[in-house]
Design a protein around this motif. Structure first.
Motif, PDB file in Angstrom:
ATOM      1  N   MET A 171       0.866  -1.179   0.000  1.00 29.82           N
ATOM      2  CA  MET A 171       0.000   0.000   0.000  1.00 29.82           C
ATOM      3  C   MET A 171       0.899   1.224   0.000  1.00 29.82           C
ATOM      4  O   MET A 171       1.717   1.402   0.901  1.00 29.82           O
ATOM      5  N   HIS A 172       0.767   2.063  -1.011  1.00 28.98           N
ATOM      6  CA  HIS A 172       1.705   3.173  -1.172  1.00 28.98           C
ATOM      7  C   HIS A 172       1.029   4.503  -0.861  1.00 28.98           C
ATOM      8  O   HIS A 172       0.202   5.000  -1.620  1.00 28.98           O
ATOM      9  N   VAL A 173       1.407   5.053   0.299  1.00 31.82           N
ATOM     10  CA  VAL A 173       1.024   6.409   0.663  1.00 31.82           C
ATOM     11  C   VAL A 173       2.275   7.247   0.405  1.00 31.82           C
ATOM     12  O   VAL A 173       3.235   7.211   1.175  1.00 31.82           O
ATOM     13  N   LEU A 174       2.287   7.965  -0.706  1.00 30.56           N
ATOM     14  CA  LEU A 174       3.512   8.583  -1.187  1.00 30.56           C
ATOM     15  C   LEU A 174       3.725   9.972  -0.611  1.00 30.56           C
ATOM     16  O   LEU A 174       2.838  10.836  -0.695  1.00 30.56           O
ATOM     17  N   GLY A 175       4.912  10.186  -0.048  1.00 28.28           N
ATOM     18  CA  GLY A 175       5.326  11.508   0.379  1.00 28.28           C
ATOM     19  C   GLY A 175       6.514  11.946  -0.449  1.00 28.28           C
ATOM     20  O   GLY A 175       7.261  11.134  -0.981  1.00 28.28           O
ATOM     21  N   GLY A 176       6.684  13.251  -0.591  1.00 25.33           N
ATOM     22  CA  GLY A 176       7.817  13.773  -1.338  1.00 25.33           C
ATOM     23  C   GLY A 176       7.605  13.813  -2.832  1.00 25.33           C
ATOM     24  O   GLY A 176       8.537  14.119  -3.584  1.00 25.33           O
ATOM     25  N   MET A 177       6.375  13.531  -3.307  1.00 29.18           N
ATOM     26  CA  MET A 177       6.104  13.497  -4.739  1.00 29.18           C
ATOM     27  C   MET A 177       5.374  14.742  -5.238  1.00 29.18           C
ATOM     28  O   MET A 177       5.129  14.883  -6.436  1.00 29.18           O
ATOM     29  N   ARG A 178       5.029  15.639  -4.325  1.00 28.52           N
ATOM     30  CA  ARG A 178       4.474  16.906  -4.774  1.00 28.52           C
ATOM     31  C   ARG A 178       5.593  17.745  -5.394  1.00 28.52           C
ATOM     32  O   ARG A 178       6.775  17.560  -5.080  1.00 28.52           O
ATOM     33  N   GLY A 212      -1.169   1.541 -10.914  1.00 30.49           N
ATOM     34  CA  GLY A 212      -0.227   0.533 -10.433  1.00 30.49           C
ATOM     35  C   GLY A 212       1.176   1.083 -10.250  1.00 30.49           C
ATOM     36  O   GLY A 212       1.672   1.848 -11.077  1.00 30.49           O
ATOM     37  N   SER A 213       1.819   0.679  -9.151  1.00 29.10           N
ATOM     38  CA  SER A 213       3.164   1.164  -8.840  1.00 29.10           C
ATOM     39  C   SER A 213       4.219   0.629  -9.804  1.00 29.10           C
ATOM     40  O   SER A 213       5.309   1.197  -9.925  1.00 29.10           O
ATOM     41  N   HIS A 214       3.889  -0.455 -10.519  1.00 25.35           N
ATOM     42  CA  HIS A 214       4.854  -1.039 -11.448  1.00 25.35           C
ATOM     43  C   HIS A 214       5.236  -0.051 -12.553  1.00 25.35           C
ATOM     44  O   HIS A 214       6.332  -0.138 -13.120  1.00 25.35           O
ATOM     45  N   LEU A 215       4.347   0.868 -12.851  1.00 25.64           N
ATOM     46  CA  LEU A 215       4.633   1.842 -13.902  1.00 25.64           C
ATOM     47  C   LEU A 215       5.796   2.745 -13.514  1.00 25.64           C
ATOM     48  O   LEU A 215       6.605   3.147 -14.357  1.00 25.64           O
TER      49      LEU A 215
END
Length: 500
Positions: free
Chosen positions: A54-61, A215-218
Motif C-alpha cells: 500500500m503506497h502512501v507517497l510523500g515527497g512526490m508533490r 499501479g506502482s509497477h509503472l
C-alpha cells in the motif's frame, strides 16, 4: 567507462541504477524476480491490477525530495500519481469510542483539524508541528541539501523516543495517540523508535500525500527505462547466487544461470543478511560486522488483504483511512494478541479517469513474524493447508471490522487475495518479512544505523536497512550510496540548480 553491478531491483536498486547511469557509469542491475520493483511490484488478479503493498507517497508533490530526483532523472512527465484531498488527507477511526478524525494537509490544516476537537491543545499542537519540522531540518539529505559531513550534530530531541517526544508537547492522552497515527508507516515501537523517524514521516504526510495511478509497477518501469536509456542493462528473473571475492574486494558475481559479471563497483540493494549468504567467503567481512547485521532487530511485517469490489458498490476514497482499536494500543499495532488486528490502513487505489466508485480496496494490517513462524520453512506454492486456513481467518477478522465501519461490506466483496509476512519475505527478500528494514533504536543509534559503505572498498549497500526507509527514504539513501562512489555532494550539488 566505470561499471557497476547492482544486486536487487527494488526501489533502492532502481534509483541507484538510474542515478549512476545518468552520471555516466555502465549499470547492470540484476533482479531475481521476473518483475522489477520489490515493493513497487504489481500483479493482476480477478482482472484488477493490485500493488504488492500500500503506497502512501510523500515527497512526490512539486518541489518534494523524490519529485526533484525524478525531475533530475527526466521522469517528471512520466510520473502517474493522484494527490489526496487537501481537506481530508487522512481519516482516523477509533473503535473504542467510535470517533472519526479527519486531518487536512499542510501545517495549518493539521493544527486546525485537531484543534477544532481539542481547543485547549491548540498552542501545544502548533509547538509540536514546529518541533517535528525542526527535527526534519536537521537532516540535510531529507531536503537534498549538500552535507557538511557532520552526522552527529543533532539536538537532544533527535534521538528521543518518539512517544516521549510527542508527550513533551501534547498533554491530552487521546491526542497523543492521534498524532502518532502514522505508526504503520514506520513500524513505530514505544520507547524505541527515535523522534526523528516519526518527524520525517509526519512531515511527509503533512506536506501532502499522493498515490500511484494504474499501479506502482509503472514507476518501477520508468526507472528501468532510465537505466537502459543511458546504456545500462536490467536482468530479470535471474538472481545472484554467489559474490566472489579476492584480495579484500569483490571480483565478480555469478547469477543463477551461471553467468559471471565483473565491474568496478558492486551495490547490494537486498537485505544485508541476504547479501552475507551470497559471499563466497563471509570472513572477508569482520565477524563483529557480520554479527551486528544479524543481531539488529527488524521492524514488523504485515498481513495484506486485496479485495475486488462488486461494481458501483463502494465509493472511491481519496484519502488514506486508518482503523484503530483503542487509543492506548497505538504503539502496539502488531502485538500478538487474540484481538488481532489491533489496527490497519486501507485505501482504494486510483485508476486513470477515476470515477465515483472504486473497483478494489487494499488493507494493510501490521503483523509480527511470530504469527507465521510455524510455517517459515515452507515456500511459495508449497504452503500447508493449515496456513491457507489461517490466512482465511485473518482475512475474515479484517472484514469483520470493515463490516462495522461499512455495514453490508461483506456482501459487496467479489474476490479476495491475501499476503502474509511469509509472502513479503519470499518476494521482497526481507528478513522476517520486515516492511521497514532494520528497527531504529533511540537507545542505541550506532547499532541500528548501517552505513552504505562496507569493509570491502568496492562493495556498497542501499535500501530499507540503510539510513532512511520508505518511499521517500529509500531514494534518498540511494543518493548517499551513489555519492559514496561518485564523491561527496556530487549529485546533491547538481540538484541545487534545478528549478523548483
Amino acid at each position: 567507462m566505470k561499471t557497476v553491478v547492482i544486486i536487487g531491483g527494488g526501489l533502492g536498486g532502481l534509483f541507484a541504477g538510474a542515478l549512476l547511469a545518468k552520471e555516466g557509469l555502465r549499470v547492470t542491475l540484476i533482479e531475481k524476480n521476473v518483475i522489477v520493483g520489490g515493493g513497487l511490484q504489481s500483479f493482476k488478479r480477478f482482472g484488477e491490477v493490485f500493488d504488492t503493498g500500500m503506497h502512501v507517497l510523500g515527497g512526490m508533490r512539486k518541489g518534494g525530495s523524490v519529485y526533484r530526483l525524478c525531475q533530475y532523472l527526466g521522469l517528471s512527465d512520466k510520473i502517474r500519481i493522484k494527490d489526496v484531498d487537501a481537506h481530508c488527507a487522512s481519516r482516523l477511526y477509533f473503535a473504542e469510542d467510535g470517533h472519526y478524525y479527519d486531518i487536512a494537509e499542510g501545517k495549518a490544516g493539521f493544527v486546525n483539524s485537531l484543534a477544532a476537537l481539542f481547543p485547549a491543545e491548540r498552542e501545544n499542537l502548533q509547538a509540536y508541528v514546529d518541533a517535528i519540522y525542526a527535527l526534519s531540518e536537521e537532516l540535510d539529505l531529507f531536503y537534498l541539501r549538500p552535507s557538511s559531513g557532520n552526522l552527529l550534530a543533532h539536538s537532544d530531541d533527535f534521538m528521543m523516543p518518539a512517544d516521549q517526544f510527542i508527550a513533551k508537547y501534547i498533554t491530552d492522552s487521546r491526542l497523543r495517540s492521534i498524532v502518532a497515527y502514522m505508526n504503520p508507516s514506520y513500524a513505530g515501537v514505544r520507547n524505541v523508535t527515535p523522534a526523528y523517524v516519526h518527524a520525517v514521516i509526519s512531515v511527509l504526510h503533512i506536506n501532502g500525500q499522493s498515490r500511484f495511478v494504474g499501479g506502482s509497477h509503472l514507476f518501477a518501469e520508468a526507472l528501468c527505462d532510465c537505466i537502459t536509456a543511458h546504456g545500462g542493462e536490467v536482468l530479470k528473473g535471474n538472481g545472484v547466487k554467489k559474490i566472489n571475492t579476492a584480495d579484500g574486494k569483490v571480483t565478480s558475481v555469478v547469477t543463477q544461470d551461471g553467468t559471471t559479471l565483473t565491474a568496478d563497483y558492486y551495490i547490494s540493494a537486498i537485505h544485508p543478511c541476504e547479501m552475507l549468504k551470497l559471499l563466497d567467503n563471509e570472513k572477508v567481512l569482520p565477524k563483529p560486522y557480520r554479527t551486528r547485521l544479524g543481531d539488529i532487530p527488524s521492524t514488523y511485517s504485515a498481513f495484506i488483504l486485496n479485495i475486488k469490489l462488486k461494481p458501483h458498490s463502494f465509493k472511491y476514497l481519496n484519502h488514506t483511512a486508518y482503523y484503530m482499536s483503542r487509543y492506548d494500543k497505538i504503539w502496539s499495532f502488531a502485538d500478538d494478541e487474540d484481538c488481532w488486528p489491533l489496527g490497519f490502513l486501507y485505501m482504494t487505489p486510483p485508476e486513470e479517469a477515476q470515477g465515483e466508485y472504486s473497483t478494489k480496496l487494499t488493507v494493510v494490517a501490521p503483523m509480527t513474524w511470530s504469527h507465521v513462524r510455524k510455517w517459515q520453512d515452507s515456500t511459495i506454492g508449497h504452503r500447508p493447508v493449515s496456513y491457507e486456513a489461517w490466512k482465511e481467518d485473518c482475512a475474515n477478522a479484517i472484514i469483520n471490522r470493515m463490516e462495522k465501519l461499512y455495514p453490508g461490506f461483506r456482501g459487496i466483496i467479489e474476490n479476495v487475495n491475501t499476503a502474509s509476512p511469509l509472502t513479503i519475505r519470499d518476494y521482497y527478500g526481507s528478513k522476517e518479512g520486515c516492511m521497514c528494514g532494520y528497527s531504529k533504536d533511540s537507545h542505541n543509534p550506532v547499532l541500528s544505523v548501517v552505513p552504505v559503505v562496507t569493509k570491502l572498498p568496492n562493495l556498497f549497500l542501499t535500501g530499507q536497512c540503510n539510513n532512511l526507509h520508505g518511499f521517500c527514504g529509500v531514494p534518498l539513501t540511494a543518493v548517499s550510496t551513489c555519492e559514496a562512489i561518485l564523491g561527496m555532494n556530487h549529485i546533491l550539488n547538481k540538484l541545487q540548480h534545478l528549478q523548483p
